[in-house]
Write a protein that holds these residues in place. Structure first.
Motif, mmCIF file in Angstrom:
data_model
loop_
_atom_site.group_PDB
_atom_site.id
_atom_site.type_symbol
_atom_site.label_atom_id
_atom_site.label_comp_id
_atom_site.label_asym_id
_atom_site.label_seq_id
_atom_site.Cartn_x
_atom_site.Cartn_y
_atom_site.Cartn_z
ATOM 1 N N THR A 131 0.824 -1.209 0.000
ATOM 2 C CA THR A 131 0.000 0.000 0.000
ATOM 3 C C THR A 131 0.857 1.257 0.000
ATOM 4 O O THR A 131 0.590 2.211 -0.747
ATOM 5 C CB THR A 131 -0.942 0.020 1.223
ATOM 6 N N LEU A 135 0.899 4.130 -2.853
ATOM 7 C CA LEU A 135 0.612 5.532 -2.540
ATOM 8 C C LEU A 135 1.760 6.440 -2.955
ATOM 9 O O LEU A 135 1.558 7.546 -3.471
ATOM 10 C CB LEU A 135 0.322 5.694 -1.045
ATOM 11 N N LEU A 138 1.630 6.737 -6.755
ATOM 12 C CA LEU A 138 0.540 7.620 -7.178
ATOM 13 C C LEU A 138 0.924 9.082 -6.992
ATOM 14 O O LEU A 138 0.631 9.932 -7.835
ATOM 15 C CB LEU A 138 -0.732 7.307 -6.377
ATOM 16 N N GLU A 139 1.595 9.377 -5.891
ATOM 17 C CA GLU A 139 2.044 10.753 -5.646
ATOM 18 C C GLU A 139 3.070 11.177 -6.692
ATOM 19 O O GLU A 139 3.031 12.306 -7.203
ATOM 20 C CB GLU A 139 2.649 10.854 -4.240
ATOM 21 N N GLN A 142 1.322 11.796 -9.997
ATOM 22 C CA GLN A 142 0.563 13.047 -9.947
ATOM 23 C C GLN A 142 1.478 14.255 -10.133
ATOM 24 O O GLN A 142 1.131 15.222 -10.824
ATOM 25 C CB GLN A 142 -0.198 13.172 -8.624
ATOM 26 N N ASN A 162 -1.421 8.157 -17.012
ATOM 27 C CA ASN A 162 -2.847 8.137 -16.644
ATOM 28 C C ASN A 162 -3.362 6.709 -16.505
ATOM 29 O O ASN A 162 -4.117 6.388 -15.585
ATOM 30 C CB ASN A 162 -3.674 8.909 -17.692
ATOM 31 N N SER A 165 -1.918 5.202 -13.313
ATOM 32 C CA SER A 165 -2.557 5.811 -12.141
ATOM 33 C C SER A 165 -3.899 5.150 -11.850
ATOM 34 O O SER A 165 -4.230 4.857 -10.694
ATOM 35 C CB SER A 165 -2.740 7.314 -12.377
ATOM 36 N N LYS A 166 -4.658 4.877 -12.893
ATOM 37 C CA LYS A 166 -5.970 4.216 -12.719
ATOM 38 C C LYS A 166 -5.795 2.797 -12.164
ATOM 39 O O LYS A 166 -6.546 2.360 -11.287
ATOM 40 C CB LYS A 166 -6.711 4.161 -14.059
ATOM 41 N N LEU A 168 -3.229 1.593 -10.379
ATOM 42 C CA LEU A 168 -2.768 1.647 -8.992
ATOM 43 C C LEU A 168 -3.891 2.067 -8.049
ATOM 44 O O LEU A 168 -4.022 1.536 -6.949
ATOM 45 C CB LEU A 168 -1.588 2.628 -8.870
ATOM 46 N N SER A 169 -4.712 3.008 -8.492
ATOM 47 C CA SER A 169 -5.817 3.490 -7.650
ATOM 48 C C SER A 169 -6.829 2.391 -7.370
ATOM 49 O O SER A 169 -7.491 2.389 -6.322
ATOM 50 C CB SER A 169 -6.520 4.683 -8.321
ATOM 51 N N SER A 170 -6.946 1.468 -8.302
ATOM 52 C CA SER A 170 -7.892 0.359 -8.123
ATOM 53 C C SER A 170 -7.258 -0.830 -7.406
ATOM 54 O O SER A 170 -7.892 -1.864 -7.205
ATOM 55 C CB SER A 170 -8.445 -0.082 -9.479
#
Length: 356
Positions: A131, A135, A138-139, A142, A162, A165-166, A168-170
């Motif tokens: 995790t 995170l 993702l940072e 971004q 992009n 990012s999608k 990893l977010s899921s």
């Protein structure tokens, strides 16, 4: 080239003890409190290869140089590290510099060694590390996609970031679509794409067969490379001479040290092979990626060798040892002349011909 492995895990899982054992040093402080390791400890270890020993003896080489692996003992991650908890992103930045990650998890009970979460649960520990890495990535993505930096990226690079990012977010694993994409993501320092080995730190009684904790890890991570190590035993072995080590390993039923198993797993994980050069001055092992062409292998020795490559004289290590020299191999039809298209095989003994 050698390769660099970062040892990561929660505090007090045995990272520094394992590092000390693997590198036969006492440079890393091992203590029963979190964050006793702040800056990373770095140790370079020879990859002992008995094939090289035999080649050096046959060639009566003045020098013998093994390939090597670098271990980096990275301080303990905790929940919230990506947001600065514990010692925060400083740890994560050290992980970005390694080729592969050793996820060390505690798979033993002990009243003397506290667990940072007050409960031994290696699956939860791995999830915490995963995790925090996600995170952090993702940072990083971004920041790359911020308006001020976005214009420095191509349309393709923007689309890649992009998409990742999608994923990893899921909570999904990242998939690499091609070599160009892998190079781009490696260059920006994404951690989630780094190959990893899960190392279960067990006690001596459970080293051969594992225990309930290791069974849990295997069921939760069926597709990952998993090995068992007892850091305490490795630490004891590191202080013994060759004969003492062999006797102790026989007593406890250990056929290979944790270092040998880690190196084997690391080579497999990173798709690495070894070729050799051997002569009176020096016998040496060189590490390359699998499916490396002869000119690229020559370039590992010196960049000019790749540019000025003419051909390679190749003998298998087994044949060299059997017949005693490259000259004898030639007499017995075992020496091959290979050109630019030749793919070097693990165990090849090579002599490169290059333009002056």
């Amino acid at each position: 080239m050698g390769f660099k492995c970062g040892i990561v895990g929660l505090p007090n899982v045995g990272k520094s003890t394992l590092f000390n054992a693997l590198t036969a040093s006492k440079n890393a402080e091992a203590a029963n409190f979190p964050f006793c390791t702040i800056d990373p400890n770095i140790g370079v270890v020879d990859v002992i290869d008995h094939r090289l020993d035999q080649l050096a003896d046959l060639s009566k080489s003045k020098k013998k140089i093994y390939a090597n692996i670098t271990f980096v003992d990275i301080a303990g991650l905790v929940k919230g590290a990506s947001k600065g908890e514990g010692l925060g992103n400083k740890f994560l930045s050290h992980i970005r510099e390694v080729d592969a990650i050793i996820h060390l998890v505690r798979c033993f009970d002990s009243d003397q060694i506290t667990h940072v979460n007050s409960k031994v649960n290696p699956a939860d520990d791995l999830e915490t590390i995963k995790t925090e890495i996600i995170l952090s990535d993702l940072e990083l993505i971004q920041k790359k996609l911020d308006k001020s930096k976005k214009k420095l990226l191509s349309d393709k690079e923007n689309n890649i970031l992009n998409e990742k990012s999608k994923l990893l977010s899921s909570g999904k694993e990242l998939e690499i679509n091609d070599i160009e994409e892998a190079k781009f993501l490696n260059n920006i320092g994404l951690l989630s794409i780094k190959p990893k080995i899960i190392v279960c730190n067990v006690d001596e009684q459970n080293l051969s067969k594992g225990n309930n904790y290791t069974d849990l890890i295997k069921s939760e991570y069926p597709n990952e490379k998993i090995i068992y190590i007892c850091a305490d035993i490795e630490d004891q072995l590191s202080g013994l001479d060759k004969n003492e080590k062999e006797n102790f390993m026989k007593e406890i039923g250990l056929d290979k040290t944790g270092l040998k198993r880690l190196i084997k797993s690391g080579y497999d994980l990173l798709n690495l092979d070894t070729f050799f050069t051997s002569g009176p001055e020096e016998s040496r092992a060189w590490t390359i990626k699998k499916n490396t062409s002869a000119p690229k292998a020559a370039g590992v020795i010196h960049t000019d060798f790749e540019k000025n490559f003419i051909r390679a004289e190749a003998v298998s290590c087994d044949d060299f040892i059997k017949f005693g020299s490259a000259e004898k191999c030639k007499e017995n039809g075992k020496l091959r002349i290979e050109g630019k298209e030749y793919i070097v095989k693990d165990g090849d003994v090579l002599h490169f011909r290059v333009n002056p």
